[in-house]
Enzyme design. Sequence first.
Site, mmCIF file in Angstrom:
data_model
loop_
_atom_site.group_PDB
_atom_site.id
_atom_site.type_symbol
_atom_site.label_atom_id
_atom_site.label_comp_id
_atom_site.label_asym_id
_atom_site.label_seq_id
_atom_site.Cartn_x
_atom_site.Cartn_y
_atom_site.Cartn_z
ATOM 1 C CE LYS A 1 25.761 42.379 48.556
ATOM 2 N NZ LYS A 1 24.828 41.345 47.998
ATOM 3 C CG HIS B 1 29.764 34.719 52.615
ATOM 4 N ND1 HIS B 1 30.476 35.126 51.518
ATOM 5 C CD2 HIS B 1 28.472 35.105 52.373
ATOM 6 C CE1 HIS B 1 29.661 35.716 50.649
ATOM 7 N NE2 HIS B 1 28.440 35.706 51.138
ATOM 8 N NE ARG C 1 33.025 46.065 45.421
ATOM 9 C CZ ARG C 1 31.744 46.272 45.109
ATOM 10 N NH1 ARG C 1 30.794 45.515 45.651
ATOM 11 N NH2 ARG C 1 31.411 47.209 44.258
ATOM 12 N N GLY D 1 31.946 40.409 45.470
ATOM 13 C CA GLY D 1 32.073 39.906 44.096
ATOM 14 C C GLY D 1 31.798 38.414 43.974
HETATM 15 P P1 PAP Z 1 26.723 38.254 48.005
HETATM 16 O O1 PAP Z 1 27.666 38.307 49.149
HETATM 17 O O2 PAP Z 1 25.290 38.592 48.383
HETATM 18 O O3 PAP Z 1 26.831 37.000 47.181
HETATM 19 P P2 PAP Z 1 28.340 39.585 46.063
HETATM 20 O O4 PAP Z 1 28.004 38.940 44.781
HETATM 21 O O5 PAP Z 1 29.592 39.161 46.742
HETATM 22 O O6 PAP Z 1 27.111 39.501 47.055
HETATM 23 O O7 PAP Z 1 28.492 41.163 45.837
HETATM 24 C C1 PAP Z 1 27.506 41.922 45.232
HETATM 25 C C2 PAP Z 1 28.203 43.036 44.486
HETATM 26 O O8 PAP Z 1 28.775 42.522 43.273
HETATM 27 C C3 PAP Z 1 27.233 44.120 44.085
HETATM 28 O O9 PAP Z 1 28.020 45.317 44.106
HETATM 29 P P3 PAP Z 1 27.377 46.796 44.296
HETATM 30 O O10 PAP Z 1 26.395 46.714 45.405
HETATM 31 O O11 PAP Z 1 28.540 47.683 44.609
HETATM 32 O O12 PAP Z 1 26.760 47.124 42.987
HETATM 33 C C4 PAP Z 1 26.857 43.690 42.666
HETATM 34 O O13 PAP Z 1 26.340 44.733 41.879
HETATM 35 C C5 PAP Z 1 28.207 43.219 42.157
HETATM 36 N N1 PAP Z 1 28.130 42.281 41.037
HETATM 37 C C6 PAP Z 1 27.214 41.306 40.831
HETATM 38 N N2 PAP Z 1 27.470 40.656 39.683
HETATM 39 C C7 PAP Z 1 28.573 41.244 39.139
HETATM 40 C C8 PAP Z 1 29.314 41.022 37.926
HETATM 41 N N3 PAP Z 1 28.976 40.095 37.053
HETATM 42 N N4 PAP Z 1 30.390 41.812 37.710
HETATM 43 C C9 PAP Z 1 30.758 42.774 38.581
HETATM 44 N N5 PAP Z 1 30.094 43.031 39.740
HETATM 45 C C10 PAP Z 1 29.009 42.266 40.014
#
Ligand code: PAP
Length: 312
Positions: A58, A119, A141, A60
């Site tokens: 989570k 991860h 993050r 990015g």
């Molecule tokens: P993962 O570990 O499940 O792969 P990951 O992609 O690392 O998740 O993180 C998800 C976060 O990145 C979400 O943040 P939020 O819950 O605070 O909203 C998601 O919205 C955000 N996110 C996904 N795609 C993008 C993007 N293109 N630019 C910026 N933030 C993004």
Amino acid sequence: MENQDSFSVVEEGKWWGSKQLQQINGFWFMPLVVPGVQRVLAEFNPNPNDVILASFPKTGTTWLKSLLYSIIYPSCLDSLAKHNPHDLVPFLEMRVFSEGSPPYIMPPPNAKTNIFSTHIPYQLLGKTFESSGCRVVYVARNPKDTLNSLWHFVNKWKVAEEGEWGLEEAVEKFCQGIVPFGSYYDHVLGYKMASLKNPNKVFFITYEDLKSDDTKTHVKRLAEFLGCPFGEEDNDKVEEIVRSCSFEVLSNHDVNKSEDSHTVGTMTIATKALFREAIVGDHKKYLNDESIKRIDALTKEKFHNFGIAYGV
Ligand code: PAP
């Protein structure tokens, strides 16, 4: 290459209700991911040209997957409109080395570089990286936004009979480090120390820097590290990459709005749950003052003196 026996499960702990995590070398993993993690540690043998995106959940990952893909394979930018970034840049432990997981998109023909993501903490996988000479990009993050995003995400993939993962419980477990791939602090520090020791091989970037007004500068730095620098004349290309990978554009592709399940091992969640708010500081809407103070104090204690902005 490491011996699998040195990475065996030594302890179990509860993180969400009665749900268990298993501990390997001080880090916590969901049991369904453990076989994949052990296979990566025993079998993964990257090429020197390979690029590995590493991250705590989570922070990015999805965004960085799209950025790395478009920087390294610029002629394939349109793939982002057709495929979810997790299908273009597969997780090692939850896809490439996970039995029965769905296929992913292969790199373009003649590509010299493979891009994978993980991860798994540096403390476990660092030797594999170091012996291969591959490049590693790590995205970090703010811990409060990371926890906030994790809490929302987990509550979306709960199965009907599970109770909600309460926010207080989530704060407690996050601070104890008993969350998937945790502890968060040790995870970030492992990669941070590696990047300080070997900046040519480990690139450390933050979600917040990328979200700043200066996204293009950070993307150019990233491209330089990856060995595909942009020239002065490439400004339009950089702008196009930043736009194509932005939350607004990426989250609006049909493939990313889907209610269809995105499968990670045996865990499934609607693809659209990967895109939520993408706001820096979103935790302020959810965490109370006491939780914020508690996490800030812990962050200061853990990150103080390591040049990580979150510690101040
Ligand atoms: P993962 O570990 O499940 O792969 P990951 O992609 O690392 O998740 O993180 C998800 C976060 O990145 C979400 O943040 P939020 O819950 O605070 O909203 C998601 O919205 C955000 N996110 C996904 N795609 C993008 C993007 N293109 N630019 C910026 N933030 C993004």
